[in-house]
Design an enzyme around this catalytic site. Structure first.
Site, PDB file in Angstrom:
ATOM      1  N   HIS A 216       0.810  -1.211   0.000  1.00 53.82           N
ATOM      2  CA  HIS A 216       0.000   0.000   0.000  1.00 53.82           C
ATOM      3  C   HIS A 216       0.846   1.264   0.000  1.00 53.82           C
ATOM      4  O   HIS A 216       0.576   2.204  -0.743  1.00 53.82           O
ATOM      5  CB  HIS A 216      -1.022   0.059   1.125  1.00 53.82           C
ATOM      6  CG  HIS A 216      -2.055   1.091   0.809  1.00 53.82           C
ATOM      7  ND1 HIS A 216      -2.971   0.922  -0.193  1.00 53.82           N
ATOM      8  CD2 HIS A 216      -2.257   2.330   1.264  1.00 53.82           C
ATOM      9  CE1 HIS A 216      -3.706   2.001  -0.321  1.00 53.82           C
ATOM     10  NE2 HIS A 216      -3.289   2.887   0.552  1.00 53.82           N
ATOM     11  N   TYR A 220       1.880   5.540  -2.091  1.00 59.74           N
ATOM     12  CA  TYR A 220       2.250   6.876  -1.616  1.00 59.74           C
ATOM     13  C   TYR A 220       3.649   7.270  -2.067  1.00 59.74           C
ATOM     14  O   TYR A 220       3.926   8.456  -2.266  1.00 59.74           O
ATOM     15  CB  TYR A 220       2.069   6.964  -0.092  1.00 59.74           C
ATOM     16  CG  TYR A 220       0.611   6.884   0.249  1.00 59.74           C
ATOM     17  CD1 TYR A 220      -0.210   7.986   0.048  1.00 59.74           C
ATOM     18  CD2 TYR A 220       0.035   5.697   0.654  1.00 59.74           C
ATOM     19  CE1 TYR A 220      -1.569   7.909   0.273  1.00 59.74           C
ATOM     20  CE2 TYR A 220      -1.321   5.613   0.889  1.00 59.74           C
ATOM     21  CZ  TYR A 220      -2.121   6.729   0.698  1.00 59.74           C
ATOM     22  OH  TYR A 220      -3.473   6.651   0.906  1.00 59.74           O
ATOM     23  N   HIS A 367     -10.165   1.483  -9.463  1.00 64.63           N
ATOM     24  CA  HIS A 367      -9.745   2.353  -8.359  1.00 64.63           C
ATOM     25  C   HIS A 367      -8.269   2.723  -8.469  1.00 64.63           C
ATOM     26  O   HIS A 367      -7.900   3.894  -8.454  1.00 64.63           O
ATOM     27  CB  HIS A 367     -10.020   1.661  -7.022  1.00 64.63           C
ATOM     28  CG  HIS A 367      -9.208   2.205  -5.901  1.00 64.63           C
ATOM     29  ND1 HIS A 367      -9.390   3.475  -5.403  1.00 64.63           N
ATOM     30  CD2 HIS A 367      -8.174   1.674  -5.194  1.00 64.63           C
ATOM     31  CE1 HIS A 367      -8.522   3.701  -4.433  1.00 64.63           C
ATOM     32  NE2 HIS A 367      -7.766   2.628  -4.292  1.00 64.63           N
ATOM     33  N   PHE A 368      -7.399   1.705  -8.619  1.00 67.28           N
ATOM     34  CA  PHE A 368      -5.982   2.076  -8.574  1.00 67.28           C
ATOM     35  C   PHE A 368      -5.522   2.737  -9.861  1.00 67.28           C
ATOM     36  O   PHE A 368      -4.576   3.517  -9.866  1.00 67.28           O
ATOM     37  CB  PHE A 368      -5.065   0.940  -8.097  1.00 67.28           C
ATOM     38  CG  PHE A 368      -4.762  -0.148  -9.086  1.00 67.28           C
ATOM     39  CD1 PHE A 368      -5.240  -1.425  -8.873  1.00 67.28           C
ATOM     40  CD2 PHE A 368      -3.939   0.076 -10.174  1.00 67.28           C
ATOM     41  CE1 PHE A 368      -4.934  -2.447  -9.759  1.00 67.28           C
ATOM     42  CE2 PHE A 368      -3.633  -0.939 -11.065  1.00 67.28           C
ATOM     43  CZ  PHE A 368      -4.135  -2.208 -10.857  1.00 67.28           C
ATOM     44  N   HIS A 369      -6.202   2.466 -10.974  1.00 65.88           N
ATOM     45  CA  HIS A 369      -5.841   3.202 -12.195  1.00 65.88           C
ATOM     46  C   HIS A 369      -6.213   4.687 -12.067  1.00 65.88           C
ATOM     47  O   HIS A 369      -5.515   5.543 -12.590  1.00 65.88           O
ATOM     48  CB  HIS A 369      -6.508   2.587 -13.422  1.00 65.88           C
ATOM     49  CG  HIS A 369      -5.703   1.455 -14.022  1.00 65.88           C
ATOM     50  ND1 HIS A 369      -5.663   0.212 -13.475  1.00 65.88           N
ATOM     51  CD2 HIS A 369      -4.880   1.419 -15.107  1.00 65.88           C
ATOM     52  CE1 HIS A 369      -4.869  -0.571 -14.197  1.00 65.88           C
ATOM     53  NE2 HIS A 369      -4.374   0.138 -15.199  1.00 65.88           N
ATOM     54  N   ARG A 430     -11.288  -9.422 -11.662  1.00 62.68           N
ATOM     55  CA  ARG A 430     -10.091  -8.858 -12.288  1.00 62.68           C
ATOM     56  C   ARG A 430      -9.094  -9.984 -12.511  1.00 62.68           C
ATOM     57  O   ARG A 430      -9.322 -11.123 -12.122  1.00 62.68           O
ATOM     58  CB  ARG A 430      -9.492  -7.767 -11.413  1.00 62.68           C
ATOM     59  CG  ARG A 430      -8.888  -8.234 -10.119  1.00 62.68           C
ATOM     60  CD  ARG A 430      -8.193  -7.094  -9.417  1.00 62.68           C
ATOM     61  NE  ARG A 430      -7.719  -7.482  -8.109  1.00 62.68           N
ATOM     62  CZ  ARG A 430      -6.615  -6.986  -7.550  1.00 62.68           C
ATOM     63  NH1 ARG A 430      -5.883  -6.108  -8.216  1.00 62.68           N
ATOM     64  NH2 ARG A 430      -6.232  -7.356  -6.346  1.00 62.68           N
ATOM     65  N   ARG A 431      -7.986  -9.657 -13.159  1.00 65.48           N
ATOM     66  CA  ARG A 431      -6.918 -10.619 -13.408  1.00 65.48           C
ATOM     67  C   ARG A 431      -7.402 -11.848 -14.182  1.00 65.48           C
ATOM     68  O   ARG A 431      -7.041 -12.985 -13.862  1.00 65.48           O
ATOM     69  CB  ARG A 431      -6.269 -11.047 -12.100  1.00 65.48           C
ATOM     70  CG  ARG A 431      -5.594  -9.891 -11.425  1.00 65.48           C
ATOM     71  CD  ARG A 431      -4.828 -10.287 -10.223  1.00 65.48           C
ATOM     72  NE  ARG A 431      -3.849  -9.240  -9.926  1.00 65.48           N
ATOM     73  CZ  ARG A 431      -3.098  -9.209  -8.847  1.00 65.48           C
ATOM     74  NH1 ARG A 431      -3.183 -10.153  -7.969  1.00 65.48           N
ATOM     75  NH2 ARG A 431      -2.242  -8.240  -8.660  1.00 65.48           N
TER      76      ARG A 431
END
Lengths: 539, 50
Positions: A216, A220, A367-369, A430-431
């Site tokens: 995670h 950042y 979300h992470f894209h 996903r994946r």
């Protein structure tokens, strides 16, 4: 910036954007393959090799080299002195580059199709693991360079305030040392010996725990430079001042302290960790929204001041009054918009129980894209436009096109990722390389899959424009002379600060204690737990 | 040049960022409502897995 340091910064940035260029092309192939609308190109083997390469290039190569290049620029331009050890900066570059090339060989030959998340029992060729480790080792050398640059500057300038951009860069370097230790331990004690055949078994639960330590906070590590640019470049470029220098320092400190011990929200469904620890990590995950909120507020307030200085009236009139022809302003506003959307999606993922609604679905990819490809990368692009004239001494070839390119990037990213959120809610995992089912459920997915292809195509076009602009600028003969001393000044610049807002000793201690609490027992338990089919720690 | 004197400029920069507060408030409320909708409307109403 000291001329002799420009070359190492520029070399890092070129590698970063070359990696991004290749990764984006692969991304377009992936959405086409995955949609099932082009059966002639469908290949499971090629798809997973491509996804793994795309993830490594974007998540590890683009980010690491960009952060290193931007860091070298920031260190020399804010501290107004050469790098602490320029030779070491070049060693970091070549170690990272060597590692990248090593990792690329098994990736491109299909021998490292393990995605980019180091989860056994998926096993890659040892050369991939060794190469990836070298990339991280190179980044550790960069961390040393950044930390020593500040340490020596503070020694020579006792009592002076560390410039905010460098304060943030150093926070990121320290945070990265903390967080990359997790994957480092996994690599050295598990994946490399296992892939070399030196161990018979591997404990996936331990590996996932160690990787969560990194997984995670790495986000950042990527996001830090975007925030640094928002705090220290954007307000000045917009024509205003930074609303609060101290607020920026507090946000950077909070990111350093909170972002590492919260990785278990990636393990909510894993059986090897107890619910109490998962709950503790969930609280931390929600707490890490605070520095993001602080950043959003401070940056917007700075832009509001800039807009009002440009004649903006009323509650929201300052938004229209901003300089929308300035790439950094456009990128900053679009980045904040995508941060809000992506951040909200993250609140759903991070909610312990509700995670099951979207767990391992395409929602997570969306979300992470949005957070990474959207907020983070668009700021990388704007920083590149900002730095290019300073690093190359050449004028940006097509300034107007840079603005269009940034809009296209944001539009493409939204067209790509919003349908993914919907697909996740519609139950698409996903994946997966394809969805070869024939049911009413899958038929509902089709329009969204078509949209993601359009989004991918827009992103490829946007990337082409970006790389072309940088290339033409670099090769241009139009000389430009720009100052490096154009960092944003706060409305009330701090003349002196208490030690905790100008250094990291206290915060490192707090991270250490929190890490022991959050990861101590969860990692050490593998020495005493019976892990079926594998020896404790694999030895 | 924005046409403001340095005193006016300082006044503008030191004024409370009302627009920013309004945006943060709207976004905060929207995010909370969205989260509540997901929790009660989609997650809880789903019921146990059959």
């Amino acid at each position: 910036m000291h001329d002799r340091s420009k070359s190492v910064a520029l070399a890092n940035l070129w590698v970063a954007f070359a990696a991004m260029f290749v990764a984006i092309l692969l991304g377009l192939y992936q959405v086409m393959n995955r949609s099932g609308l082009f059966p002639e190109i469908e290949s499971h083997e090629l798809y997973f090799a491509s996804v793994s390469t795309h993830g490594v290039l974007m998540g590890f190569v683009l980010t690491t080299f960009f952060i290193m290049g931007f860091g070298y620029y920031t260190a020399t331009a804010t501290l107004k002195r050469p790098l602490w050890n320029k030779g070491l900066a070049w060693i970091a570059f070549f170690v990272s580059l060597g590692g990248t090339v090593m990792a690329a060989i098994p990736l491109l030959t299909g021998k490292a199709s393990v995605l980019y998340t180091f989860y056994p029992p998926l096993q890659a060729h040892p050369v991939f693991y060794i190469g990836a480790t070298l990339l991280v080792v190179g980044s550790w050398i960069w961390c040393l360079e950044m930390i020593m640059s500040v340490v020596t500057w503070k020694r020579d300038n006792p009592g002076k305030v560390v410039p905010l951009a460098m304060f943030g860069t150093t926070a990121n370097a320290i945070m990265w040392l903390w967080t990359s230790a997790g994957v480092g331990i996994e690599m050295i004690f598990q994946l490399i010996p296992w892939s070399l055949g030196l161990m018979d078994t591997v404990d996936p639960g331990l590996a996932r725990t160690l990787f969560s330590w990194t997984l995670h906070a790495i986000v950042y590590f990527w996001l830090f430079p975007a925030y640094i640019a928002m705090y220290t470049i954007l307000p000045k470029v917009a024509g205003g001042r930074l609303f609060s220098d101290e607020m920026g320092r507090i946000a950077f400190i909070m990111l350093l302290v909170i972002s590492v011990p919260i990785g278990f929200h990636h393990l909510y469904m894993d059986p090897q960790q107890a619910a109490g620890f998962k709950f503790l990590h969930m609280l931390g995950t929600f707490a890490v929204a605070v520095p993001t909120l602080l950043t959003g507020f401070t940056v917007l307030a700075s832009l509001e001041g800039a807009g009002r200085l440009r004649g903006g009236k009323g509650l929201f009139g300052w938004i229209a009054a901003l300089d929308w022809k300035e790439p950094m302003v456009v990128a900053g506003m679009l980045a904040l918009f995508m941060l809000i959307a992506g951040g909200w999606g993250g609140m759903i993922n991070a909610s312990y129980q509700m995670n099951s609604l979207v767990h391992n679905t395409q929602w997570v990819t969306g979300h992470f894209h949005l957070i990474f490809g959207g907020t983070t990368v668009i700021m990388y692009l704007a920083v590149a436009y900002h730095l290019w004239p300073k690093l190359t001494g050449r004028r940006l070839a097509m300034r107007g096109l840079a603005v269009i390119q940034l809009w296209l990037w944001a539009i493409g990213m939204l067209i790509l990722t919003l349908p993914w959120h919907v697909l996740g809610l519609l139950g698409q995992p996903r994946r997966i390389s394809s969805t070869p089912y024939d049911s009413p459920l899958v038929e509902q997915w089709d329009p969204h899959e078509l949209a993601m292809i359009v989004g991918g195509a827009v992103l490829v076009f946007s990337t082409l424009l970006f790389v072309l602009n940088l290339l033409l600028s670099h090769l241009s003969k139009r000389v430009d002379s720009v100052s490096d001393d154009d960092w944003a000044v706060a409305v009330h610049p701090p003349l002196s600060l208490p030690k905790p807002l100008n250094g990291y000793a206290l915060w490192n201690g707090i991270v250490a204690v929190w890490m022991v609490v959050a990861y101590g027992y969860p990692v050490l338990q593998f020495l005493i737990l019976e892990t079926h089919g594998s020896l404790p720690w694999g030895y | 040049m924005n046409g403001f004197s340095s005193d006016e400029e300082r006044q503008i920069l030191e004024a409370p960022p009302r627009g920013t507060w309004a945006i943060i408030l709207v976004i905060g409320v929207a995010m909370l409502l969205g989260w509540l909708y997901f929790f009660f409307g989609l997650f809880m109403s789903h019921g146990p897995v059959a």
